[in-house]
Design an enzyme around this catalytic site. Structure first.
Site, PDB file in Angstrom:
ATOM      1  N   GLY A  76       0.839  -1.198   0.000  1.00  0.00           N
ATOM      2  CA  GLY A  76       0.000   0.000   0.000  1.00  0.00           C
ATOM      3  C   GLY A  76       0.874   1.248   0.000  1.00  0.00           C
ATOM      4  CG  HIS A  77       3.248   2.240   3.379  1.00  0.00           C
ATOM      5  ND1 HIS A  77       3.091   1.100   4.127  1.00  0.00           N
ATOM      6  CD2 HIS A  77       2.764   3.258   4.132  1.00  0.00           C
ATOM      7  CE1 HIS A  77       2.552   1.410   5.289  1.00  0.00           C
ATOM      8  NE2 HIS A  77       2.329   2.701   5.322  1.00  0.00           N
ATOM      9  CD  GLN A 104      -0.558   8.566  14.280  1.00  0.00           C
ATOM     10  OE1 GLN A 104       0.091   9.513  13.865  1.00  0.00           O
ATOM     11  NE2 GLN A 104      -1.200   7.755  13.455  1.00  0.00           N
ATOM     12  CD  GLN A 123      -9.769   7.034  -2.604  1.00  0.00           C
ATOM     13  OE1 GLN A 123     -10.002   5.873  -2.941  1.00  0.00           O
ATOM     14  NE2 GLN A 123      -9.921   8.061  -3.415  1.00  0.00           N
TER      15      GLN A 123
END
Ligand code: PAF
Length: 280
Positions: free
Chosen positions: A33-34, A58, A145
């Site tokens: 994905g990266h 976070q 997304q």
């Protein structure tokens, strides 16, 4: 590829970089994905900067900060093999010199869905992203997304705080069973992976129900709840149909709706989403 570990060095280098600077921020623990982010950013930029910073702000105390599967050597290889010119890996000490007293609060949207399940999470994300924007001063930045609420919050930050930065959205990358790629997938044991595959199947089911003109949100989310809840390995945190701007729940489907969910399977907390619309 140059590796930079201090804010000062990054700033000094940035002063001498001209041309279009693309930026891919990451927590580390890189996967395909990266790589999709890096490849897209590389095509659009003259200079590509990527960061890897496991941002403690976070993560809450009960989350997986200390288990997060970071492999710096592998991550740097991925950066290098995918055209990164500058890899920014700041230390925690440099990023958060003492205790911060200034935080970026994204407002109401940070308290629903992911923000409700993970209180303080989006303040941590917004604060680090603004710091990175100020240090790196990119012309454009990629966001995925898959983290739809994060993406919306970053869009708000760019507009509300007048950053001159374009967002390049990267569609969710899925494996062949449909599971959205995530660093946390590495926590899944083989039987848990089978359960995780049901996440995307349930999103598709939601989308199909919407296309059949079921406009009642609760009808759709209840169906998905029942399907996922049958599996003893899945613990559902939330399944909601929301407005894609506010992330507030919508009782009935309108023009533009996002089906979002979070589940726990073993040690992995997984999120996913899909746009759903009626046929009208
Ligand atoms: O999506 C992520 O990987 C992180 O939230 C980000 C944007 C790198 C901030 O730490």
């Amino acid at each position: 590829m140059k590796i930079i570990r201090s804010i000062l060095e990054m700033r000094n280098l940035r002063k001498n970089i001209s041309g279009l600077v693309g930026f891919v921020p990451t927590l580390g623990g890189l996967h395909d994905g990266h790589i999709a982010h890096l490849n897209k950013a590389k095509k659009k930029s003259d200079i590509l900067i990527a960061s890897s910073f496991l941002n403690p702000l976070q993560f809450s105390a009960k989350e997986d900060l200390y288990a997060y599967p970071i492999n710096e050597k592998k991550d740097l290889e991925i950066f290098k093999n995918n055209g990164v010119d500058y890899a920014f890996l700041p230390t925690k000490e440099d990023m958060y010199q003492n205790l911060n007293s200034t935080f970026v609060d994204p407002g109401e949207i940070a308290n629903v869905c992911e923000g409700k399940s993970r209180p303080g999470h989006f303040i941590g994300v917004a604060t680090i992203v603004v710091k990175l924007f100020n240090i790196i001063e990119p012309n454009f930045v990629t966001f995925g997304q898959k983290d739809a609420q994060q993406l919306r919050i970053i869009k708000n930050i760019i507009k509300d705080l007048s950053f001159e930065i374009k967002i390049v959205e990267i569609p969710t990358i899925r494996d062949k069973e449909g599971l959205a790629l995530s660093t946390r997938n590495t926590y899944l044991r083989s039987e848990e992976k089978k359960s995780a595959n049901k996440i995307y199947q349930s999103l598709i089911m939601g989308s199909k129900l919407a296309k059949e003109n079921n406009i009642n949100s609760k009808f759709i989310t209840d169906k998905i709840f029942s399907k996922l809840n049958e599996d003893p390995l899945i613990t559902i945190e939330y399944i909601e149909i929301v407005d894609p701007i506010t992330f507030n729940q919508v009782p009935s489907l309108s023009q533009n709706n996002l089906l979002v969910l979070a589940v726990k399977i073993g040690k992995a907390r997984l999120i996913d989403n899909i746009n759903i619309n009626t046929n009208e």
